[in-house]
Design an enzyme around this catalytic site. Structure first.
Site, PDB file in Angstrom:
ATOM      1  N   LYS A 233     -61.689 150.635 -37.747  1.00 49.12           N
ATOM      2  CA  LYS A 233     -60.881 150.598 -36.516  1.00 49.12           C
ATOM      3  C   LYS A 233     -59.530 149.908 -36.703  1.00 49.12           C
ATOM      4  O   LYS A 233     -59.327 149.130 -37.623  1.00 49.12           O
ATOM      5  CB  LYS A 233     -61.679 149.949 -35.384  1.00 49.12           C
ATOM      6  CG  LYS A 233     -62.664 150.955 -34.789  1.00 49.12           C
ATOM      7  CD  LYS A 233     -63.287 150.499 -33.499  1.00 49.12           C
ATOM      8  CE  LYS A 233     -64.161 151.643 -32.962  1.00 49.12           C
ATOM      9  NZ  LYS A 233     -65.033 151.211 -31.883  1.00 49.12           N
ATOM     10  N   ARG A 267     -72.622 151.053 -36.243  1.00 48.15           N
ATOM     11  CA  ARG A 267     -72.125 152.443 -36.255  1.00 48.15           C
ATOM     12  C   ARG A 267     -71.053 152.526 -37.342  1.00 48.15           C
ATOM     13  O   ARG A 267     -70.068 151.795 -37.293  1.00 48.15           O
ATOM     14  CB  ARG A 267     -71.573 152.757 -34.863  1.00 48.15           C
ATOM     15  CG  ARG A 267     -71.166 154.189 -34.627  1.00 48.15           C
ATOM     16  CD  ARG A 267     -70.725 154.384 -33.171  1.00 48.15           C
ATOM     17  NE  ARG A 267     -70.273 155.741 -32.941  1.00 48.15           N
ATOM     18  CZ  ARG A 267     -69.057 156.190 -33.214  1.00 48.15           C
ATOM     19  NH1 ARG A 267     -68.149 155.386 -33.724  1.00 48.15           N
ATOM     20  NH2 ARG A 267     -68.746 157.449 -32.979  1.00 48.15           N
TER      21      ARG A 267
END
Ligand code: HH2
Length: 290
Positions: A233, A267
């Protein structure tokens, strides 16, 4: 070196997650492999556009040790264009059909109630809603099934969420939202054994908000088993200065910090590396020892 069998790790009295007719043991941290069947996801958009490529990637992630596969057909990166449920299903339906024999539960990452209902009919065992089942129609879509649920916190929607996010206390607000949603789901008859919660790193949060949530992950662990998504991210790029293609060490560091603070599902795009890292953490943390 002797090979290590993760199946040897301790189990009893640990949390589990009901996912349709399977029960996922969360006695040790698990990896949820990400499969985006989108043209525009921030790190793997367009890579699994054909059904064959998506199926190959899903099976490869299972071989690498993924305990769940999360299939998404709408990018929710900041500023992404929303996808209507008809287009979302056009991307998702054939892929779900091709994953019916996958040996691990298939989760579907969607915030649209009609897509949830169709996904469950097509064999999905879990629904991952980045909008946290705020929509009553979403609750109606999943209530009669036994699917697992990931309830995520997002401030606003992907189009606007990163425009100056502000909270008086981000940890209080996220914990309050998640416990409120879990209470609403319980009221609708959904057992707590079907639910995991997720702070939604990067969804309407600055780096400082993300860091505060990581430091106080224990507050969320008290609500339900916690799933985290930090893989590749932007916040990791902001810290390291690395491009999205070069964020694996940062993603592993963040995953380890999250499991150290109690997260049970990570995840991840890079499944093999994340599984290895969590195996080291699990053995050093809780055995088994000879
Ligand atoms: N992050 C993304 C998408 N879905 N679901 C949960 N529960 N938690 C997350 O942190 C999360 C999520 C964004 O990542 P990705 O799927 O790789 O990108 P995109 O939304 O661009 O498809």
């Amino acid at each position: 070196m002797d090979s290590f069998d993760p199946g040897m790790l301790p189990r009893a009295a640990d949390p589990a997650l009901v996912c349709g007719d399977r029960v996922l043991d969360l006695g040790r941290p698990r990896v949820m492999g990400i499969l985006n069947v989108t043209p525009d996801s921030f790190s793997d958009g367009g890579r699994h556009a054909s059904v064959g490529a998506a199926r190959d990637r899903a099976f490869a992630m299972v071989d690498e040790g993924a305990a769940l596969i999360d299939v998404g057909a709408e990018s929710t990166r900041p500023g992404a264009t929303p996808v209507d449920p008809a287009e979302e299903w056009r991307r998702l339906g054939p892929v779900l059909g091709a994953l019916r024999d996958l040996p691990v539960p298939v989760s579907v990452d969607t915030r649209h109630a009609p897509t949830m209902a169709r996904a469950l009919d097509a064999g999905a065992a879990m629904i991952n809603d980045v909008a946290g089942f705020r929509d009553e129609a979403a609750i109606a879509a999943i209530a009669a099934s036994r699917c697992g649920l990931c309830v995520m916190h997002m401030r606003g929607d992907p189009g606007t969420m990163q425009l100056q996010p502000a909270y008086s206390d981000v940890v209080d607000e996220v914990a309050g939202f998640l416990s409120g949603r879990v209470a609403r789901l319980a009221e609708a008859g959904i057992g707590r054994d079907r639910i995991v919660v997720d702070p939604g790193f990067g969804f309407g949060k600055t780096l400082e908000h993300n860091a505060a949530l990581m430091r106080r992950l224990d507050r969320l662990v008290a609500i339900a088993p916690v799933l985290v998504g930090l893989s590749r991210k932007g916040g990791l790029g902001a810290i390291t200065g690395r491009d999205v293609t070069d964020r694996l060490p940062a993603s592993i560091a963040a995953a380890l910090m999250a499991v150290e603070r109690g997260a049970r599902i990570v995840r991840a795009h890079d499944v093999a590396a994340t599984v290895d890292a969590l195996a080291i953490w699990s053995v050093f943390h809780q055995g088994p020892f000879p």
